[in-house]
Write a protein that holds these residues in place. Structure first.
Motif, short mmCIF file in Angstrom:
data_model
loop_
_atom_site.label_atom_id
_atom_site.label_comp_id
_atom_site.label_asym_id
_atom_site.label_seq_id
_atom_site.Cartn_x
_atom_site.Cartn_y
_atom_site.Cartn_z
N GLU A 272 -7.17 3.27 -10.85
CA GLU A 272 -8.48 3.25 -10.19
C GLU A 272 -8.83 1.86 -9.65
OE1 GLU A 272 -11.37 5.01 -12.85
OE2 GLU A 272 -10.00 6.66 -13.33
N PRO A 273 -7.98 1.30 -8.77
CA PRO A 273 -8.23 -0.05 -8.26
C PRO A 273 -9.51 -0.12 -7.43
CG PRO A 273 -6.48 1.01 -7.01
CD PRO A 273 -6.81 1.93 -8.15
N LYS A 274 -10.27 -1.17 -7.65
CA LYS A 274 -11.47 -1.47 -6.85
C LYS A 274 -11.46 -2.96 -6.59
CE LYS A 274 -14.73 2.15 -7.95
NZ LYS A 274 -14.21 3.10 -8.87
N GLY A 275 -11.35 -3.32 -5.30
CA GLY A 275 -11.24 -4.74 -4.98
C GLY A 275 -9.95 -5.27 -5.57
N GLU A 276 -10.06 -6.32 -6.37
CA GLU A 276 -8.87 -6.89 -6.99
C GLU A 276 -8.82 -6.60 -8.49
OE1 GLU A 276 -10.14 -11.49 -7.70
OE2 GLU A 276 -9.55 -10.95 -5.67
N VAL A 277 -9.48 -5.52 -8.90
CA VAL A 277 -9.56 -5.19 -10.33
C VAL A 277 -9.13 -3.74 -10.57
CG1 VAL A 277 -11.12 -5.01 -12.30
CG2 VAL A 277 -11.45 -6.83 -10.64
N ALA B 263 -3.30 -8.65 -7.11
CA ALA B 263 -2.68 -8.34 -5.81
C ALA B 263 -2.43 -6.84 -5.67
CB ALA B 263 -1.38 -9.13 -5.65
N TYR B 264 -1.90 -6.21 -6.71
CA TYR B 264 -1.60 -4.77 -6.64
C TYR B 264 -2.88 -3.96 -6.46
CZ TYR B 264 3.01 -6.10 -8.53
OH TYR B 264 4.24 -6.66 -8.72
N ALA B 265 -3.95 -4.35 -7.15
CA ALA B 265 -5.23 -3.65 -7.01
C ALA B 265 -5.78 -3.85 -5.60
CB ALA B 265 -6.22 -4.13 -8.06
N THR B 266 -5.71 -5.08 -5.09
CA THR B 266 -6.18 -5.37 -3.74
C THR B 266 -5.46 -4.50 -2.72
OG1 THR B 266 -6.73 -7.65 -4.31
CG2 THR B 266 -6.39 -7.19 -1.98
N ALA B 267 -4.16 -4.27 -2.93
CA ALA B 267 -3.36 -3.44 -2.02
C ALA B 267 -3.66 -1.96 -2.18
CB ALA B 267 -1.88 -3.70 -2.26
N GLY B 268 -4.38 -1.58 -3.24
CA GLY B 268 -4.71 -0.18 -3.45
C GLY B 268 -3.61 0.63 -4.10
N ALA C 52 0.82 -1.22 0.00
CA ALA C 52 0.00 0.00 0.00
C ALA C 52 0.85 1.27 0.00
CB ALA C 52 -0.95 0.00 1.20
N LEU C 53 2.13 1.19 0.33
CA LEU C 53 3.00 2.37 0.30
C LEU C 53 3.37 2.78 -1.12
CD1 LEU C 53 5.48 1.66 3.23
CD2 LEU C 53 3.45 3.14 3.24
N ALA C 54 3.28 1.86 -2.06
CA ALA C 54 3.70 2.14 -3.45
C ALA C 54 2.70 3.06 -4.14
CB ALA C 54 3.83 0.84 -4.23
N GLU C 55 3.22 3.95 -4.95
CA GLU C 55 2.40 4.84 -5.79
C GLU C 55 2.28 4.29 -7.21
OE1 GLU C 55 0.73 7.59 -4.94
OE2 GLU C 55 1.36 7.37 -2.85
#
Length: 194
Positions: free
Chosen positions: A158-163, A131-136, A107-110
């Motif tokens: 624009e991550p939502k859930g795992e998508v 995984a990246y989307a899940t982490a936001g 979650a720290l990654a931009e």
């Protein structure tokens, strides 16, 4: 050489899995990740792969804030997806206090960037974006020299859930624009192709 998976106890918890990943002696020069709970060992990437990552990194340095960095070997943890992933590039603010951990929370990654290799294309196209989307993580750039229709670069956001939503998809030779906070156009025509 293709990727190798290492079998472990399916009932192993996250902490045990990470401890095994950290303490095992893996082949030198290999990339060792936990992808959906499975330890995956991949060979070192090819020269072309590294050239693409280096060119993106060089462009990113011109636009990131002074307290951010770009890492090529930083593991990012996504425990909810049983993932310890090592993207080709991770762009993240550097916290004032640095721990001794071998990884950071994803979650720290931009921005994360993956450049596919023959041995890992499926992970980079399916497992890792979930995984990246899940982490936001706000942005995921997939550079895919091995795409079935020819080399492509796809920017997800624009991550939502795992998508993720596809923000841009271009063939090599066309520019891909990263939005704020980067506001950067990357010329994929600078990427080497066969």
């Amino acid at each position: 050489m293709s990727a190798l998976t290492v079998s472990q106890d399916p009932d192993q918890n996250w902490d045990d899995l990470v401890r095994y990943w950290e303490e095992m002696e893996w082949p030198e020069g290999s990339k060792v990740e936990i992808i959906e709970g499975i330890i995956t060992v991949s060979p070192a990437p090819a020269f072309r792969h590294n050239v693409i990552a280096a060119r993106i990194q060089r462009r990113l340095y011109s636009v990131i804030p002074e307290d951010w960095e770009i890492f090529q070997t930083l593991a990012i943890a996504v425990p909810s997806r049983l993932g310890m992933l090592i993207p080709d590039l991770v762009v993240t603010p550097v916290p004032e206090r640095l721990g001794a951990e071998s990884h950071i929370p994803a979650a720290l990654a931009e921005l994360v960037v993956e450049v596919t290799s023959r041995s890992n294309a499926g992970h980079d196209r399916v497992s890792k974006p979930a995984a990246y989307a899940t982490a936001g993580i706000p942005l995921y750039l997939l550079v895919d020299p091995w795409a079935p229709g020819g080399p492509t670069a796809t920017l997800y956001g624009e991550p939502k859930g795992e998508v993720y939503r596809t923000l841009s998809a271009v063939k090599f030779g066309d520019p891909v624009k990263l939005p704020e906070p980067f506001d950067l156009t990357i010329d994929t025509g600078e990427f080497p192709v066969d």
